[in-house]
Design an enzyme around this catalytic site. Sequence first.
Site, PDB file in Angstrom:
ATOM      1  N   GLU A   1      16.259  33.834 -35.509  1.00 43.36           N
ATOM      2  CA  GLU A   1      16.058  32.579 -34.973  1.00 43.36           C
ATOM      3  C   GLU A   1      14.875  32.526 -34.298  1.00 43.36           C
ATOM      4  OE1 GLU A   1      18.807  34.503 -34.446  1.00 43.36           O
ATOM      5  OE2 GLU A   1      20.498  33.341 -33.994  1.00 43.36           O
TER       6      GLU A   1
ATOM      7  N   GLU B   1      13.742  44.601 -36.166  1.00 50.57           N
ATOM      8  CA  GLU B   1      13.972  45.574 -35.209  1.00 50.57           C
ATOM      9  C   GLU B   1      12.832  46.447 -34.932  1.00 50.57           C
ATOM     10  OE1 GLU B   1      18.642  45.856 -35.858  1.00 50.57           O
ATOM     11  OE2 GLU B   1      17.611  47.374 -36.209  1.00 50.57           O
TER      12      GLU B   1
ATOM     13  N   SER C   1      11.706  50.613 -30.307  1.00 51.24           N
ATOM     14  CA  SER C   1      11.879  50.370 -28.968  1.00 51.24           C
ATOM     15  C   SER C   1      12.645  49.258 -28.867  1.00 51.24           C
ATOM     16  CB  SER C   1      10.405  49.876 -28.138  1.00 51.24           C
ATOM     17  OG  SER C   1      10.602  49.823 -26.956  1.00 51.24           O
TER      18      SER C   1
ATOM     19  N   ASN D   1      15.615  38.736 -38.697  1.00 49.02           N
ATOM     20  CA  ASN D   1      15.418  39.666 -37.654  1.00 49.02           C
ATOM     21  C   ASN D   1      14.684  41.013 -37.808  1.00 49.02           C
ATOM     22  OD1 ASN D   1      17.716  40.818 -39.225  1.00 49.02           O
ATOM     23  ND2 ASN D   1      18.541  42.089 -37.686  1.00 49.02           N
TER      24      ASN D   1
HETATM   25 ZN   LIG Z   1      18.835  35.998 -30.977  1.00 47.43          ZN
END
Ligand SMILES: [Zn+2]
Length: 132
Positions: A56, A45, A48, A43
């Site tokens: 994924e 981030e 915003s 992930n």
């Molecule tokens: Zn997701």
Amino acid sequence: MSDLDALFEAAKAVRENAYAPYSNFLVGAALRAPDGTVFIGCNVENASYPVSVCAEGGAVSAMIAAGYREIAEAVVIGDAALCTPCGMCRQRLKEFGTDDLVVHVADLDGIRRSFTMDELLPAAFELEYTSK
Ligand SMILES: [Zn+2]
């Protein structure tokens, strides 16, 4: 090491690269194509929040960029006991999953549950697209 163990280790390793300064919730994903090739994502981030990308999503993008179109098996690993893919990612995985795609959900100690795509996303939205 089995293929599934290798997939778990790949997801666990890429999770360490996640950029999650806002949630501190690190997630890794590893996808295995039918020929055994593995793609990974974590992930990412953003200040915003809607700009953020799930693990994924990163793995699917890497797979597509490499010219692959099918996912045979996936591992998603997070800090929570049951870090299942979010709704958007269920749809992402459905788009490219083989008919027997299994999504394994793991924590740092190992795989906790395994789901078929129909269990994760029953009555999925899909269009027939013939150039898969
Ligand atoms: Zn997701």
